[in-house]
Design a protein around this motif. Structure first.
Motif, PDB file in Angstrom:
ATOM      1  N   MET A 138       0.809  -1.221   0.000  1.00 28.64           N
ATOM      2  CA  MET A 138       0.000   0.000   0.000  1.00 28.64           C
ATOM      3  C   MET A 138       0.844   1.272   0.000  1.00 28.64           C
ATOM      4  N   ALA A 139       2.159   1.153  -0.138  1.00 27.77           N
ATOM      5  CA  ALA A 139       3.019   2.346  -0.137  1.00 27.77           C
ATOM      6  C   ALA A 139       2.595   3.300  -1.246  1.00 27.77           C
ATOM      7  N   GLY A 140       2.551   4.584  -0.910  1.00 27.93           N
ATOM      8  CA  GLY A 140       2.152   5.600  -1.883  1.00 27.93           C
ATOM      9  C   GLY A 140       0.663   5.867  -1.922  1.00 27.93           C
ATOM     10  N   ALA A 141      -0.120   5.226  -1.058  1.00 30.32           N
ATOM     11  CA  ALA A 141      -1.564   5.491  -0.982  1.00 30.32           C
ATOM     12  C   ALA A 141      -1.773   6.704  -0.077  1.00 30.32           C
ATOM     13  N   PHE A 142      -1.859   7.891  -0.691  1.00 29.04           N
ATOM     14  CA  PHE A 142      -1.975   9.140   0.062  1.00 29.04           C
ATOM     15  C   PHE A 142      -3.406   9.664  -0.054  1.00 29.04           C
ATOM     16  N   PRO A 143      -4.218   9.539   0.985  1.00 27.06           N
ATOM     17  CA  PRO A 143      -5.586  10.076   0.906  1.00 27.06           C
ATOM     18  C   PRO A 143      -5.612  11.595   0.785  1.00 27.06           C
ATOM     19  N   GLU A 144      -4.537  12.258   1.192  1.00 27.36           N
ATOM     20  CA  GLU A 144      -4.479  13.720   1.087  1.00 27.36           C
ATOM     21  C   GLU A 144      -4.512  14.189  -0.373  1.00 27.36           C
ATOM     22  N   ASN A 145      -4.136  13.314  -1.284  1.00 30.43           N
ATOM     23  CA  ASN A 145      -4.104  13.699  -2.698  1.00 30.43           C
ATOM     24  C   ASN A 145      -5.490  13.718  -3.335  1.00 30.43           C
ATOM     25  N   PHE A 146      -6.505  13.316  -2.576  1.00 33.26           N
ATOM     26  CA  PHE A 146      -7.855  13.243  -3.139  1.00 33.26           C
ATOM     27  C   PHE A 146      -8.809  14.245  -2.501  1.00 33.26           C
ATOM     28  N   ASP A 147      -8.271  15.165  -1.702  1.00 33.51           N
ATOM     29  CA  ASP A 147      -9.140  16.190  -1.133  1.00 33.51           C
ATOM     30  C   ASP A 147      -9.104  17.434  -2.021  1.00 33.51           C
ATOM     31  N   ALA A 148      -9.779  18.469  -1.577  1.00 31.38           N
ATOM     32  CA  ALA A 148      -9.900  19.689  -2.388  1.00 31.38           C
ATOM     33  C   ALA A 148      -8.719  20.632  -2.226  1.00 31.38           C
ATOM     34  N   ASN A 149      -7.751  20.273  -1.389  1.00 31.61           N
ATOM     35  CA  ASN A 149      -6.619  21.163  -1.121  1.00 31.61           C
ATOM     36  C   ASN A 149      -5.352  20.571  -1.736  1.00 31.61           C
ATOM     37  N   PRO A 150      -4.908  21.079  -2.863  1.00 37.40           N
ATOM     38  CA  PRO A 150      -3.694  20.530  -3.485  1.00 37.40           C
ATOM     39  C   PRO A 150      -2.422  20.865  -2.719  1.00 37.40           C
ATOM     40  N   ALA A 151      -2.511  21.764  -1.762  1.00 34.57           N
ATOM     41  CA  ALA A 151      -1.303  22.167  -1.032  1.00 34.57           C
ATOM     42  C   ALA A 151      -0.765  21.057  -0.139  1.00 34.57           C
ATOM     43  N   ASN A 152      -1.621  20.133   0.257  1.00 34.42           N
ATOM     44  CA  ASN A 152      -1.143  19.069   1.147  1.00 34.42           C
ATOM     45  C   ASN A 152      -0.919  17.744   0.419  1.00 34.42           C
ATOM     46  N   ASP A 153      -0.823  17.797  -0.905  1.00 32.93           N
ATOM     47  CA  ASP A 153      -0.553  16.569  -1.653  1.00 32.93           C
ATOM     48  C   ASP A 153       0.831  16.025  -1.293  1.00 32.93           C
ATOM     49  N   GLY A 161      -6.647   6.843   7.888  1.00 33.75           N
ATOM     50  CA  GLY A 161      -7.204   7.987   7.174  1.00 33.75           C
ATOM     51  C   GLY A 161      -6.207   9.097   6.940  1.00 33.75           C
ATOM     52  N   ALA A 162      -4.981   8.938   7.470  1.00 32.10           N
ATOM     53  CA  ALA A 162      -3.927   9.939   7.287  1.00 32.10           C
ATOM     54  C   ALA A 162      -2.631   9.225   6.955  1.00 32.10           C
ATOM     55  N   SER A 163      -1.783   9.898   6.211  1.00 35.24           N
ATOM     56  CA  SER A 163      -0.519   9.297   5.792  1.00 35.24           C
ATOM     57  C   SER A 163       0.533   9.439   6.880  1.00 35.24           C
ATOM     58  N   ASN A 164       1.348   8.402   7.023  1.00 34.42           N
ATOM     59  CA  ASN A 164       2.457   8.397   7.970  1.00 34.42           C
ATOM     60  C   ASN A 164       3.639   7.680   7.332  1.00 34.42           C
ATOM     61  N   ALA A 165       4.780   7.818   7.980  1.00 33.15           N
ATOM     62  CA  ALA A 165       5.977   7.094   7.549  1.00 33.15           C
ATOM     63  C   ALA A 165       6.089   5.811   8.363  1.00 33.15           C
ATOM     64  N   PHE A 166       6.499   4.730   7.705  1.00 40.74           N
ATOM     65  CA  PHE A 166       6.664   3.429   8.360  1.00 40.74           C
ATOM     66  C   PHE A 166       8.044   2.891   7.997  1.00 40.74           C
ATOM     67  N   LEU A 167       8.831   2.617   9.021  1.00 38.08           N
ATOM     68  CA  LEU A 167      10.174   2.080   8.824  1.00 38.08           C
ATOM     69  C   LEU A 167      10.219   0.648   9.339  1.00 38.08           C
ATOM     70  N   PHE A 168      10.702  -0.273   8.508  1.00 40.68           N
ATOM     71  CA  PHE A 168      10.906  -1.667   8.905  1.00 40.68           C
ATOM     72  C   PHE A 168      12.408  -1.924   8.955  1.00 40.68           C
ATOM     73  N   CYS A 169      12.870  -2.403  10.102  1.00 38.84           N
ATOM     74  CA  CYS A 169      14.304  -2.574  10.307  1.00 38.84           C
ATOM     75  C   CYS A 169      14.534  -3.633  11.380  1.00 38.84           C
ATOM     76  N   ARG A 170      15.799  -3.918  11.643  1.00 38.68           N
ATOM     77  CA  ARG A 170      16.149  -4.911  12.665  1.00 38.68           C
ATOM     78  C   ARG A 170      17.313  -4.391  13.491  1.00 38.68           C
ATOM     79  N   ASP A 171      17.234  -4.651  14.814  1.00 40.05           N
ATOM     80  CA  ASP A 171      18.370  -4.376  15.688  1.00 40.05           C
ATOM     81  C   ASP A 171      18.574  -5.578  16.599  1.00 40.05           C
TER      82      ASP A 171
END
Length: 271
Positions: free
Chosen positions: A117-132, A155-165
């Motif tokens: 689902m990476a790149g699924a930005f719901p902000e790109n489908f609202d009426a405000n292009p400034a937050n795309d 319902g909002a975009s976030n960053a997700f990091l997958f890693c190992r320590d």
């Protein structure tokens, strides 16, 4: 004259009834009268009545019998323990192995689902292009991957990091562009006992990115620990497919260590 009743006296008068002969002990034709009990009879009766009490006082086990019974019981218990202990150890070992495999599969399923689902930005489908938003692939190295989008249905975009320590496989969730969102130590543990985690990237034509894929590598020079920059996105923008390899190792006492490897091949839906 009336009839003479042989059981009565010489006449019909009740006074003529025969009386008990004290000397002979006879009376009423019922035989001799019982003789009264004497002292000897009483002593014999007392002896008979007291005998069960003495027998009851002798019931029970001696100390030697108790010790022998306890020894036999302990030997039986030891035998039962020796039979069931290996089975119990094998059961616990199999449960630990199963737990490692199950945790690894659950973690892999989550990674696959969210990478897809990476790149699924719901902000790109609202009426405000400034937050795309753009750049679904934020950081891509041979051992870590950071992606962005609404990957958990919030319902909002976030960053997700997958890693190992050293603690295991982690997932960091945070605001896009915030350095803490790209720091492995800030993440939640998805699976323990994970000894290696690797990512391989391919473009739309299934060519490796970078080409050749010589590890270690960092697409566009971006690595975890800091917020990524997007001055150059040539390599990250080319990624269409991600191959994940996860290895878990379970150490079991008195047995060889067990190693499990899981592989997944994921195609991005929103390049």
């Amino acid at each position: 004259m009336g009839h003479r009743d042989p059981l009565r006296g010489t006449g019909d008068d009740p006074g003529d009834l025969p009386q008990r002969d004290a000397a002979s002990g006879l009376g009423h034709g019922h035989g001799p009268w019982p003789a009264p009990a004497g002292p000897a009879h009483d002593r014999h009766r007392e002896h008979v009545l007291m005998r069960p009490s003495r027998l009851r006082s002798q019931d029970g086990f001696t100390l030697v019998e108790v010790l022998i019974a306890m020894s036999v019981f302990l030997l039986i218990l030891l035998g039962v323990f020796q039979v069931f202990e290996p089975s119990n150890t094998a059961y616990q070992s199999s449960q630990r192995k199963l737990s490692v495999q199950q945790n690894g599969r659950i973690a892999m399923d989550m990674i696959v689902r969210q990478i897809r689902m990476a790149g699924a930005f719901p902000e790109n489908f609202d009426a405000n292009p400034a937050n795309d938003l753009a750049n679904g692939v934020q950081i891509a190295t041979d051992t870590a991957l950071a992606i962005a989008g609404d990957l958990d249905g919030s319902g909002a975009s976030n960053a997700f990091l997958f890693c190992r320590d050293a603690s295991g496989l982690r997932r960091v969730r945070g605001a896009i562009g915030n350095a803490a969102s790209y720091t492995c130590g800030n993440g939640d543990i998805l699976a323990e006992s994970v000894t290696s985690l690797s990512f391989a990237y391919y473009d739309a034509n299934n060519n490796p990115v970078p080409n050749p894929p010589t590890a270690p590598y960092q697409l566009d020079g971006q690595a975890p620990g800091a917020a990524p920059t997007f001055v150059t996105t040539t390599e990250r923008a080319a990624v269409r497919r991600v191959v994940i390899k996860l290895t878990a190792r379970e150490t079991v006492p008195n047995q060889p260590a067990q190693t499990y490897t899981l592989n997944s091949d994921v195609r991005l839906r929103n390049p």
